[in-house]
Design a protein around this motif. Structure first.
Motif, PDB file in Angstrom:
ATOM      1  N   PHE A 380       0.787  -1.244   0.297  1.00 41.04           N
ATOM      2  CA  PHE A 380      -0.297  -0.201   0.227  1.00 41.04           C
ATOM      3  C   PHE A 380       0.826   1.367   0.140  1.00 41.04           C
ATOM      4  O   PHE A 380       0.994   1.848  -0.626  1.00 41.04           O
ATOM      5  N   PHE A 381       1.541   1.206   0.310  1.00 41.83           N
ATOM      6  CA  PHE A 381       2.795   2.643   1.254  1.00 41.83           C
ATOM      7  C   PHE A 381       3.444   2.770  -0.141  1.00 41.83           C
ATOM      8  O   PHE A 381       3.522   3.558  -0.620  1.00 41.83           O
ATOM      9  N   ALA A 384       1.582   3.776  -3.206  1.00 43.53           N
ATOM     10  CA  ALA A 384       1.223   5.083  -3.220  1.00 43.53           C
ATOM     11  C   ALA A 384       2.566   5.764  -3.479  1.00 43.53           C
ATOM     12  O   ALA A 384       2.252   7.538  -4.260  1.00 43.53           O
ATOM     13  N   LEU A 389       1.491  10.140  -4.892  1.00 42.62           N
ATOM     14  CA  LEU A 389       0.397  10.580  -3.166  1.00 42.62           C
ATOM     15  C   LEU A 389       1.043  11.183  -2.314  1.00 42.62           C
ATOM     16  O   LEU A 389       2.045  10.580  -1.975  1.00 42.62           O
TER      17      LEU A 389
ATOM     18  N   GLU B 134      -4.952  15.128  -0.031  1.00 46.27           N
ATOM     19  CA  GLU B 134      -4.709  13.203  -0.858  1.00 46.27           C
ATOM     20  C   GLU B 134      -4.479  12.302   0.561  1.00 46.27           C
ATOM     21  O   GLU B 134      -5.060  11.160   0.508  1.00 46.27           O
ATOM     22  N   LEU B 138      -6.295   8.737   0.010  1.00 49.70           N
ATOM     23  CA  LEU B 138      -4.891   7.447   0.493  1.00 49.70           C
ATOM     24  C   LEU B 138      -5.953   7.025   1.377  1.00 49.70           C
ATOM     25  O   LEU B 138      -5.858   5.404   1.913  1.00 49.70           O
ATOM     26  N   LEU B 164      -8.769  10.467  -7.898  1.00 51.90           N
ATOM     27  CA  LEU B 164      -7.117  11.024  -8.152  1.00 51.90           C
ATOM     28  C   LEU B 164      -7.433  12.036  -9.064  1.00 51.90           C
ATOM     29  O   LEU B 164      -6.089  12.619  -9.329  1.00 51.90           O
TER      30      LEU B 164
END
Lengths: 480, 489
Positions: A380-381, A384, A389, B134, B138, B164
Motif C-alpha cells: 500500500f505505502f 502510493a 501521492l 490527498e 489514500l 485521483l
C-alpha cells in the motif's frame, strides 16, 4: 569530522570476501553490513554539514595519475539511500534464505556486498574511467544476481543482460577513449574547462549517452530489463530494480550539469532523450498494466519510473542557469530515492506473496490484506509512493519536477509527469484491489517469516513518510 | 498543542497497526483514550482561541513551501466537529464491528483518516492542505473496500478514479499557485501576494479559482462529480457515517471556505464575481440531489443523495456574499454533520439488528428499536428544517443571508430543498413508526449499547442546538466569531 572515502568501498568488499567463509558468514554480514551502512550515513551527514564538494585522491596521487574521489550532497544522498535499501534487503534475505534457495546463500552475500561496493565506488568516482570500472563491476555482479536461481529462464535473461551490457560498456569505453585522445584528461572538473573552450565534443559524448541509456533501460533499450528483473529471487530483484539502473541516469545528470557545455547541438540531444523518457513512461506503464504476474508488472513499472529521470533531461539543458539547477537536482534525487525504496519494498512484498501462494499471478493474491497485513501495508505505502501521492517522497519528486517544468515553461514535461502518475495508479491498483478482496475460502494461512514481513514494510513506510523530512534531506543538495 | 491534535490519532493509528487482530481490549483502549485526549485538547483550544491566542507551527518542507499548521477559529470549528464525532463514531464502530474480521486494519486506516482531517482543518497554507487532502483519499480507500466484496472493490475503484483525477487537477493548480504566485499561505481576508498577482493576470486567476474549486468539489460531491459518493455507500456504517457524511465531503466544503476566505479573500471573490458560477452549480446540485433522494429505495443511497443536496446548502452559504450567509453555511456544516451522522448510525443499527436496508424494510422499527427510531426522527426533523431544531436555525441564517445579498433564486431553492427533504426523510420516519412487521421484539437493549447511545447523543444535540440558540456554548457563537473575523468588525 573527516572520513577516508576509500573505506566506503573497502568495507563492503571485505564483507563480501569474508562472507565466503561458511562459519564466518553471518558475522561478516552483520558486522560489515552495519559498518558500511554506518559509513554511508556518516558520509551523508558529512556532505550535509560540509556544504561543498570534498575531494580526495586515493593513495595521495593527484590527477591525472591518481584516482579522484569526490563526495558532495548529490553523491552523499545516493550513498545514503543505497545503504537504506541494502539494509532492508539484507534483513529480508536473512529470513529469505532460511526458507528457500539455501544452497545459493553464500554466493548471494558475496555479490550483495560487491554490488554495494560497486555502487559506492560509482557514486564517489570523479573521473570517467573510474566510473567505467565501477559500471563494469555493477554489470557483472548484477548479471550473476539475475542468474542466481539457476533455472533456464534466469540464465537466459542473465546472458542477454550481460551481452547487452558489455556492448554498452564498449560504447562507453569508446567514448572515453575519444575524449581522452582529444582532451588528455578524464577528470570531470578538468573536462568541464576543456569542453567550454569548444571542439568536437559531440562525437565523443554521443557514445557515452547511448551507452548510459542502454544501461538504465531507457526506451527502446528496455527490452532486457523485464526478464532480467523478474526471473530472479525476490531480494536480488529488489536490488536490481531499485538500485542498479540508477547509476547511469545519475551519471548523465552529473555530466550534463557539470561537464557538458551549453551548446545548441546538445539541446537537440536533450530533447531526444526527453521524448524517449516520455515514451518509456507511456509504454512502460502500458505494459505494466497488461501484465498478469506481479514481478513482470513491477519490472515494467521500473521502465516507466526510470523514464522520469530521462524525461527531464531537457530541463538539464536549461538548468545550467543558476538556481533552476537546484530544483531539477532535487526533483531528480527525490525521484531516484523514493523509487528505489518503494520498488525494493514492492519486490520484497511480492516475494512474500509468492512465498505464501507459490504463484506469481496477481490474481493469486486475494485477501493478503486480511491474512498478512504487513505485506499489504508494504504494498500500500510503496504503491502510493510509486503513484506519487502525498506525503510520499514520490510526491515531492513530481511536485518539484512539475514546478521546474513550469518555471522554464516546458509544459510538455509537466503534463507527462501528471499523466505518468495517473498511469502508475492504474498499474498499482490491481495489486491493491486483489489484496483487499475478501473471499474466506481463499485466504492463505501460511505465516511469513517475521524478518521478511518487517523489512518490506519498513522500506515502504520509509519511502512513504520520507516526504515529511524532505526539507531536511534536500538541504544536502543545496551546495551542489 | 497543534501537533498533539494530529499526533494523537496518528500515534493511535500506528499503535493499532502493530497490535494483533485479537487484542480487542488494548485496541479499544487506545482508540478511546486518543479520542478523549483529543477532545480535551480541543476544549482547551476553544477556550484559548476565544481569548485570542494564536497557535502556530511551521518548518520548511521544500525550499519554497513550509509545512504550516495554525489554529484559527474556522479551522477549530472543523476540528471540534470532527473530533467530537470521531469519539462517538469510534464507540459506534467498536460495537458495529464486534466479531467481524480485520478490525485492526479498519482502525489503523480509520485513525489515519482522522489524522488527515485534522491536518486539513489546521493547514496554514495550500501546500499543507493538499498533503492532508490527498492523504485522506489514500486512507479512506481501504475503508471503502473494507468488506472486500466485488461490489465494494468496484466502488473503491470508482472512488479512486474520482479522487485521483481531482487530486491531479489540484496538483496542477498547486504548481501554478506556487510557481506564478509563489505563495499559498492562508490569511484572514485573503492572501495579499495573490491579490497583487490577480491584478496583473485576472484571467489566469479566474482559471486558478475554478480549478481549485472543482478539485475540492470532487470530495464535496458537487454535481457532476458526485458519482463516487453514492457508490461508496457499500462501506461499513461507521465509515459512511463519519467519513462520507462528515470528514471527506466536509473537507471539500472546508477547502472551498479556505479558498474563498483565506486565499482569494471575500472582497476579491465578490469584485471578480467568482462566486456566481459555482453558486449556480451548487444550486443545481441542491435540487438534483434532493430529487434523486426522493426516488431512492435503499436507505443509505437516499441519505447519500441527501448529503449531496445538503452540501450545496453549505456551499451556497459560503459562496453568497455577506456575513449572515457565511454564518449560515458554516453553521450548516456543523449541524448537518451532527444530524447526518445520526441518520447514518440509525440506519446502520437497522441493518445490523434486523437486516433492513430499504425504506419499506424499516416497517415496525419504532416498536422494535424505539430509541434508535427516536434518534432518527429527531435528526430527520432537523434536516428538514422544522423549527426548534438545529437544522431550522442554520436554514434560517441561510435564508436571511440570501435575502440580504439579493440572491432571490437561492431563497427559492432553499425552500424547495426543505420541502424535498421532508419528502424523502419523513417516509422513513412514518414507515418506521407506523408500519407493521412480523419480527419479534428482542430484549432491551435494541442492539449493542455502544451503537444505540452515540446516535442518541447527536440527536439530542440537534434539539439542544435548536432550542438554546442564545447560549454561549452553541455553535452559533463560534460561527459569529468566524464571520466577524473574516468580514472585519
Amino acid at each position: 569530522m573527516s572520513l577516508d572515502l576509500g573505506y566506503l568501498v573497502a568495507f563492503p568488499i571485505l564483507g563480501g570476501l569474508l562472507s565466503l567463509i561458511g562459519r564466518l558468514r553471518l558475522y561478516a554480514v552483520f558486522v560489515f553490513g552495519l559498518l558500511s551502512c554506518f559509513l554511508s550515513f556518516y558520509a551523508f551527514l558529512l556532505s550535509l554539514k560540509h556544504g561543498k564538494p570534498l575531494y580526495q585522491w586515493v593513495g595521495g596521487w593527484i590527477p591525472p595519475l591518481g584516482i579522484g574521489l569526490r563526495l558532495d550532497g548529490l553523491s552523499g544522498f545516493f550513498l545514503m539511500f543505497t545503504a537504506v535499501v541494502f539494509v532492508g534487503v539484507g534483513v529480508y534475505s536473512l529470513g529469505f534464505f532460511k526458507s528457500a534457495y539455501k544452497e545459493r546463500e553464500e554466493f548471494f552475500w558475496f555479490f550483495f556486498f560487491f554490488l554495494w561496493a560497486g555502487l559506492n565506488a560509482f557514486f564517489l568516482s570523479e573521473d570517467l574511467f573510474n566510473l567505467y570500472v565501477s559500471l563494469e563491476v555493477l554489470s557483472l555482479t548484477a548479471g550473476v544476481l539475475v542468474a542466481l536461481p539457476g533455472h533456464k529462464k534466469a540464465v537466459r535473461a542473465s546472458l542477454n543482460y550481460l551481452l547487452l551490457s558489455l556492448f554498452a560498456s564498449l560504447l562507453y569505453l569508446f567514448g572515453v577513449a575519444i575524449i581522452y585522445a582529444s582532451y588528455g584528461s578524464l577528470s570531470m572538473h578538468m573536462l568541464a574547462k576543456s569542453f567550454s573552450e569548444g571542439g568536437e565534443f559531440l562525437y565523443s559524448l554521443l557514445p557515452l549517452i547511448v551507452s548510459l541509456s542502454i544501461k538504465s533501460a531507457l526506451f527502446p533499450f528496455h527490452f532486457w530489463l523485464p526478464p532480467a528483473h523478474s526471473s530472479t529471487i525476490a531480494p536480488a530483484s529488489a536490488l536490481l530494480s531499485s538500485l542498479v539502473v540508477k547509476p547511469p541516469a545519475y551519471l548523465l545528470l552529473r555530466v550534463w550539469i557539470e561537464v557538458f557545455p551549453k551548446d545548441k547541438s546538445l539541446e537537440y540531444v536533450s530533447w531526444v532523450l526527453g521524448l524517449l523518457g516520455a515514451l518509456a513512461i507511456f509504454f512502460g506503464s502500458y505494459y505494466a498494466i497488461r501484465q498478469k504476474t506481479i514481478k513482470m508488472l513491477l519490472a515494467y513499472s521500473t521502465v516507466a519510473q526510470m523514464g522520469y529521470l530521462f524525461l527531464i533531461v531537457p530541463l538539464y539543458y536549461k538548468a545550467q542557469y543558476a538556481e533552476m539547477r537546484t530544483t531539477v537536482i532535487e526533483g531528480f534525487t527525490m525521484q531516484a530515492f523514493s523509487h528505489a525504496l518503494a520498488k525494493a519494498s514492492m519486490f520484497l512484498a511480492s516475494g512474500n506473496a509468492i512465498y505464501v501462494s507459490k504463484r506469481d499471478d496477481i490474481s493469486y493474491m486475494p485477501g493478503f490484506a486480511h491474512s498478512h497485513p504487513f505485506t499489504f501495508f508494504a504494498l500500500f505505502f510503496s504503491g502510493a509512493t510509486l503513484v506519487g501521492l502525498p506525503l510520499s517522497g514520490g510526491f515531492f519528486a513530481k511536485f518539484l519536477l512539475i514546478k521546474a517544468s513550469f518555471e522554464v515553461s516546458m509544459l510538455f514535461q509537466g503534463v507527462v509527469l501528471l499523466l505518468g502518475s495517473l498511469l502508475a495508479a492504474l498499474y498499482v491498483y490491481p495489486i491493491w484491489r486483489e489484496s483487499l478482496s475478501f473471499q474466506p475460502e481463499k485466504i492463505y494461512h501460511l505465516p511469513i517469516p517475521r524478518l521478511m514481513e518487517v523489512s518490506a514494510f519498513a522500506l515502504g513506510f520509509v519511502a512513504f513518510s520520507s516526504g515529511l523530512v524532505a526539507g531536511f534531506l534536500l538541504q544536502a543538495l543545496s551546495g551542489v | 498543542m497543534v501537533l498533539s491534535l494530529i499526533l494523537s490519532s496518528l500515534i493511535a493509528s500506528l499503535l493499532i497497526a502493530f497490535f494483533k487482530e485479537e487484542w480487542y481490549l488494548p485496541r479499544t483502549l487506545v482508540n478511546v483514550v486518543a479520542a478523549f485526549y483529543k477532545l480535551f485538547v480541543v476544549a482547551y483550544l476553544l477556550w484559548a482561541t476565544y481569548q485570542g491566542r494564536v497557535f502556530e507551527i511551521s518548518y520548511p518542507m521544500v525550499p519554497f513551501a513550509d509545512f504550516h499548521l495554525r489554529i484559527d477559529p474556522a479551522g477549530l470549528l472543523f476540528v471540534s466537529l470532527s473530533s467530537f464525532l470521531w469519539l462517538l463514531t469510534t464507540l459506534y464502530a467498536v460495537g458495529y464491528l464486534e466479531g467481524s474480521p480485520n478490525r485492526r486494519r479498519f482502525f489503523t486506516f480509520f485513525n489515519l483518516a482522522v489524522t488527515s482531517t485534522m491536518g486539513i482543518a489546521l493547514a496554514g497554507n495550500m501546500f499543507t492542505f493538499f498533503l492532508f487532502y490527498e492523504l485522506l483519499t489514500l486512507s479512506t480507500y481501504p475503508l471503502v473496500v473494507h468488506r472486500g466484496t466485488q461490489k465494494a472493490l468496484k466502488a473503491g475503484g470508482v472512488y479512486l478514479v474520482y479522487t485521483l483525477l481531482g487530486g491531479s487537477l489540484f496538483l496542477l493548480c498547486l504548481v501554478v499557485l506556487y510557481t506564478l504566485v509563489g505563495n499559498g499561505d492562508f490569511y484572514t481576508g485573503g492572501n495579499p501576494k495573490l491579490a497583487l498577482w490577480v491584478e496583473g493576470q485576472p484571467l489566469m486567476a479566474e482559471f486558478l479559482f475554478y480549478g481549485l474549486f472543482f478539485s475540492m468539489g470532487v470530495k464535496a460531491a458537487i454535481f457532476p462529480l458526485h458519482g463516487w459518493l453514492t457508490r461508496a455507500m457499500v462501506a461499513p456504517a461507521p465509515v459512511s457515517a463519519l467519513l462520507h457524511a462528515v470528514a471527506v465531503v466536509k473537507a471539500g466544503a472546508f477547502g472551498v471556505f479556505r479558498l474563498i476566505y483565506n486565499l482569494y479573500g471575500v472582497d476579491l471573490v465578490q469584485s471578480m464575481n467568482l462566486w456566481q458560477l459555482p453558486a449556480y452549480l451548487a444550486g443545481f446540485t441542491l435540487l438534483f440531489g434532493a430529487l434523486m433522494a426522493v426516488f431512492q429505495e435503499e436507505l443509505k443511497k437516499r441519505l447519500a443523495y441527501s448529503t449531496i443536496s445538503h452540501l450545496s446548502y453549505i456551499f451556497l452559504g459560503i459562496l453568497i456574499p455577506g456575513q449572515i450567509a457565511t454564518m449560515g453555511g458554516l453553521l450548516h456544516l456543523v449541524n448537518h454533520g451532527i444530524m447526518k451522522i445520526t441518520l447514518f448510525m440509525c440506519v446502520g443499527n437497522y441493518s445490523q439488528a434486523y437486516g433492513a436496508h430499504k425504506v419499506r424494510e424499516v416497517a415496525g422499527m419504532g416498536r422494535l428499536m424505539p430509541i434508535t427510531t427516536l434518534s432518527l426522527t429527531l435528526a430527520s426533523l432537523g434536516l428538514s428544517g422544522i423549527p426548534l431544531t438545529a437544522g431550522y436555525l442554520s436554514k434560517k441564517y441561510l435564508e436571511e443571508g440570501a435575502k440580504m445579498a439579493g440572491v432571490e433564486w437561492a431563497l427559492y431553492l432553499f425552500y424547495a430543498g426543505s420541502i424535498l427533504s421532508v419528502l424523502y426523510l419523513m417516509p422513513i420516519v412514518f414507515v418506521a413508526w407506523l408500519g407493521k412487521s412480523k419480527e419479534e421484539k428482542r430484549n432491551f437493549p435494541e442492539t449493542s449499547l455502544l451503537m444505540v447511545i452515540p446516535p442518541f447523543i447527536t440527536a439530542f444535540l440537534t434539539l439542544i442546538f435548536g432550542v438554546f440558540q442564545h447560549q454561549k456554548l452553541n455553535p452559533v457563537t463560534w460561527v459569529k466569531l468566524i464571520a466577524s473575523i473574516e468580514y472585519g468588525p
